[in-house]
Scaffold this motif. Structure first.
Motif, PDB file in Angstrom:
ATOM      1  N   ARG A  31      42.534  33.571  34.739  1.00  0.00           N
ATOM      2  CA  ARG A  31      42.478  32.437  33.801  1.00  0.00           C
ATOM      3  C   ARG A  31      43.149  31.200  34.374  1.00  0.00           C
ATOM      4  NH1 ARG A  31      43.969  36.055  28.721  1.00  0.00           N
ATOM      5  NH2 ARG A  31      41.876  36.795  28.220  1.00  0.00           N
ATOM      6  N   LYS A  32      44.281  31.397  35.072  1.00  0.00           N
ATOM      7  CA  LYS A  32      44.981  30.257  35.690  1.00  0.00           C
ATOM      8  C   LYS A  32      44.231  29.748  36.914  1.00  0.00           C
ATOM      9  CE  LYS A  32      49.377  30.132  33.890  1.00  0.00           C
ATOM     10  NZ  LYS A  32      50.298  29.050  33.734  1.00  0.00           N
ATOM     11  N   SER A  33      43.579  30.642  37.631  1.00  0.00           N
ATOM     12  CA  SER A  33      42.853  30.255  38.841  1.00  0.00           C
ATOM     13  C   SER A  33      41.542  29.554  38.522  1.00  0.00           C
ATOM     14  CB  SER A  33      42.565  31.485  39.705  1.00  0.00           C
ATOM     15  OG  SER A  33      43.761  32.081  40.139  1.00  0.00           O
ATOM     16  N   TYR A  34      40.931  29.925  37.423  1.00  0.00           N
ATOM     17  CA  TYR A  34      39.631  29.368  37.022  1.00  0.00           C
ATOM     18  C   TYR A  34      39.694  28.894  35.570  1.00  0.00           C
ATOM     19  CZ  TYR A  34      37.801  31.625  41.227  1.00  0.00           C
ATOM     20  OH  TYR A  34      37.561  32.012  42.526  1.00  0.00           O
ATOM     21  N   PRO A  35      40.504  27.874  35.279  1.00  0.00           N
ATOM     22  CA  PRO A  35      40.720  27.467  33.892  1.00  0.00           C
ATOM     23  C   PRO A  35      39.487  26.919  33.178  1.00  0.00           C
ATOM     24  CG  PRO A  35      41.710  25.884  35.385  1.00  0.00           C
ATOM     25  CD  PRO A  35      41.244  27.044  36.215  1.00  0.00           C
ATOM     26  N   THR A  36      38.522  26.403  33.901  1.00  0.00           N
ATOM     27  CA  THR A  36      37.335  25.835  33.247  1.00  0.00           C
ATOM     28  C   THR A  36      36.123  26.758  33.326  1.00  0.00           C
ATOM     29  OG1 THR A  36      36.687  24.672  35.259  1.00  0.00           O
ATOM     30  CG2 THR A  36      38.100  23.478  33.717  1.00  0.00           C
ATOM     31  N   ASN A  37      36.300  27.913  33.942  1.00  0.00           N
ATOM     32  CA  ASN A  37      35.197  28.858  34.106  1.00  0.00           C
ATOM     33  C   ASN A  37      35.058  29.705  32.844  1.00  0.00           C
ATOM     34  OD1 ASN A  37      33.724  31.311  34.968  1.00  0.00           O
ATOM     35  ND2 ASN A  37      33.905  30.432  37.012  1.00  0.00           N
ATOM     36  N   ASP A  38      33.831  29.911  32.379  1.00  0.00           N
ATOM     37  CA  ASP A  38      33.604  30.747  31.196  1.00  0.00           C
ATOM     38  C   ASP A  38      33.901  32.218  31.459  1.00  0.00           C
ATOM     39  OD1 ASP A  38      32.858  28.592  29.625  1.00  0.00           O
ATOM     40  OD2 ASP A  38      30.716  28.825  30.068  1.00  0.00           O
ATOM     41  N   TYR A  39      33.841  32.626  32.716  1.00  0.00           N
ATOM     42  CA  TYR A  39      34.076  34.023  33.095  1.00  0.00           C
ATOM     43  C   TYR A  39      35.080  34.089  34.240  1.00  0.00           C
ATOM     44  CZ  TYR A  39      29.860  34.439  30.329  1.00  0.00           C
ATOM     45  OH  TYR A  39      28.944  34.360  29.311  1.00  0.00           O
ATOM     46  N   PRO A  40      36.347  33.741  33.973  1.00  0.00           N
ATOM     47  CA  PRO A  40      37.330  33.672  35.056  1.00  0.00           C
ATOM     48  C   PRO A  40      37.608  35.017  35.720  1.00  0.00           C
ATOM     49  CG  PRO A  40      38.401  33.437  32.928  1.00  0.00           C
ATOM     50  CD  PRO A  40      36.925  33.396  32.686  1.00  0.00           C
ATOM     51  N   TYR A  41      37.590  36.104  34.958  1.00  0.00           N
ATOM     52  CA  TYR A  41      37.857  37.423  35.540  1.00  0.00           C
ATOM     53  C   TYR A  41      36.772  37.773  36.556  1.00  0.00           C
ATOM     54  CZ  TYR A  41      39.197  42.320  35.901  1.00  0.00           C
ATOM     55  OH  TYR A  41      39.595  43.544  36.384  1.00  0.00           O
ATOM     56  N   ALA A  42      35.520  37.528  36.204  1.00  0.00           N
ATOM     57  CA  ALA A  42      34.416  37.806  37.130  1.00  0.00           C
ATOM     58  C   ALA A  42      34.532  36.933  38.378  1.00  0.00           C
ATOM     59  CB  ALA A  42      33.074  37.584  36.435  1.00  0.00           C
ATOM     60  N   ALA A  43      34.912  35.673  38.183  1.00  0.00           N
ATOM     61  CA  ALA A  43      35.059  34.763  39.322  1.00  0.00           C
ATOM     62  C   ALA A  43      36.178  35.229  40.246  1.00  0.00           C
ATOM     63  CB  ALA A  43      35.341  33.350  38.822  1.00  0.00           C
ATOM     64  N   PHE A  44      37.306  35.648  39.667  1.00  0.00           N
ATOM     65  CA  PHE A  44      38.428  36.115  40.505  1.00  0.00           C
ATOM     66  C   PHE A  44      38.068  37.419  41.211  1.00  0.00           C
ATOM     67  CE2 PHE A  44      42.764  37.666  41.403  1.00  0.00           C
ATOM     68  CZ  PHE A  44      43.241  36.554  42.073  1.00  0.00           C
ATOM     69  N   ASN A  45      37.326  38.275  40.546  1.00  0.00           N
ATOM     70  CA  ASN A  45      36.881  39.514  41.199  1.00  0.00           C
ATOM     71  C   ASN A  45      35.965  39.222  42.381  1.00  0.00           C
ATOM     72  OD1 ASN A  45      38.196  41.723  40.105  1.00  0.00           O
ATOM     73  ND2 ASN A  45      36.860  41.775  38.330  1.00  0.00           N
ATOM     74  N   ARG A  46      35.136  38.186  42.274  1.00  0.00           N
ATOM     75  CA  ARG A  46      34.304  37.788  43.420  1.00  0.00           C
ATOM     76  C   ARG A  46      35.179  37.410  44.605  1.00  0.00           C
ATOM     77  NH1 ARG A  46      31.108  35.595  39.307  1.00  0.00           N
ATOM     78  NH2 ARG A  46      32.002  33.517  39.571  1.00  0.00           N
ATOM     79  N   PHE A  47      36.286  36.708  44.327  1.00  0.00           N
ATOM     80  CA  PHE A  47      37.231  36.379  45.392  1.00  0.00           C
ATOM     81  C   PHE A  47      37.823  37.639  46.002  1.00  0.00           C
ATOM     82  CE2 PHE A  47      41.831  36.090  46.224  1.00  0.00           C
ATOM     83  CZ  PHE A  47      41.777  35.447  47.449  1.00  0.00           C
ATOM     84  N   LEU A  48      38.281  38.565  45.162  1.00  0.00           N
ATOM     85  CA  LEU A  48      38.904  39.787  45.663  1.00  0.00           C
ATOM     86  C   LEU A  48      37.936  40.640  46.475  1.00  0.00           C
ATOM     87  CD1 LEU A  48      41.108  40.853  42.614  1.00  0.00           C
ATOM     88  CD2 LEU A  48      41.863  39.794  44.764  1.00  0.00           C
ATOM     89  N   LYS A  49      36.648  40.580  46.135  1.00  0.00           N
ATOM     90  CA  LYS A  49      35.636  41.345  46.877  1.00  0.00           C
ATOM     91  C   LYS A  49      35.207  40.638  48.159  1.00  0.00           C
ATOM     92  CE  LYS A  49      32.631  41.825  43.640  1.00  0.00           C
ATOM     93  NZ  LYS A  49      31.414  42.194  42.906  1.00  0.00           N
ATOM     94  N   GLY A  50      35.604  39.377  48.315  1.00  0.00           N
ATOM     95  CA  GLY A  50      35.244  38.645  49.520  1.00  0.00           C
ATOM     96  C   GLY A  50      33.964  37.853  49.408  1.00  0.00           C
ATOM     97  N   ASP A  51      33.452  37.710  48.198  1.00  0.00           N
ATOM     98  CA  ASP A  51      32.209  36.969  48.001  1.00  0.00           C
ATOM     99  C   ASP A  51      32.415  35.458  47.959  1.00  0.00           C
ATOM    100  OD1 ASP A  51      30.901  39.391  47.905  1.00  0.00           O
ATOM    101  OD2 ASP A  51      30.869  39.483  45.720  1.00  0.00           O
ATOM    102  N   CYS A  52      33.674  35.029  47.790  1.00  0.00           N
ATOM    103  CA  CYS A  52      33.982  33.596  47.770  1.00  0.00           C
ATOM    104  C   CYS A  52      35.449  33.427  48.150  1.00  0.00           C
ATOM    105  CB  CYS A  52      33.708  32.990  46.396  1.00  0.00           C
ATOM    106  SG  CYS A  52      34.776  33.610  45.085  1.00  0.00           S
ATOM    107  N   ASN A  53      35.877  32.195  48.307  1.00  0.00           N
ATOM    108  CA  ASN A  53      37.280  31.891  48.600  1.00  0.00           C
ATOM    109  C   ASN A  53      37.862  31.055  47.484  1.00  0.00           C
ATOM    110  OD1 ASN A  53      37.888  33.104  51.143  1.00  0.00           O
ATOM    111  ND2 ASN A  53      36.481  31.648  52.075  1.00  0.00           N
ATOM    112  N   LEU A  54      39.174  31.051  47.411  1.00  0.00           N
ATOM    113  CA  LEU A  54      39.855  30.173  46.474  1.00  0.00           C
ATOM    114  C   LEU A  54      40.039  28.812  47.126  1.00  0.00           C
ATOM    115  CD1 LEU A  54      42.672  32.498  45.058  1.00  0.00           C
ATOM    116  CD2 LEU A  54      40.519  31.883  43.971  1.00  0.00           C
TER     117      LEU A  54
END
Length: 77
Positions: A31-54
């Motif tokens: 939530r803190k990493s993606y405050p404007t994203n409707d699905y912050p948990y999914a977005a952060f999981n993409r980072f943890l899986k290596g699909d994107c960077n912060l």
């Protein structure tokens, strides 16, 4: 001074371990990493899986949340 940070799988594992050690939940960090994203948990999981960077501001926020320097946070264990 600008520092180039390369986020590898080991770095991601270190970040996940630090989050756990500090007693933070992935949901709150997301939530803190993606405050404007409707699905912050999914977005952060993409980072943890290596699909994107912060972005740098997200890494800085993570550093503040954990109380660990950016360099320490992003190093591989």
């Amino acid at each position: 001074m600008k520092v180039k940070i390369i986020v590898t799988a080991d770095t991601r594992n270190n970040i996940k371990a630090v989050i756990s050690r500090k007693g933070l939940t992935l949901t709150n960090v997301a939530r803190k990493s993606y405050p404007t994203n409707d699905y912050p948990y999914a977005a952060f999981n993409r980072f943890l899986k290596g699909d994107c960077n912060l972005k740098s501001d997200q890494l800085n926020e993570l550093s503040k949340m954990t109380g660990i320097s950016l360099e320490e946070l992003c190093k591989a264990e």
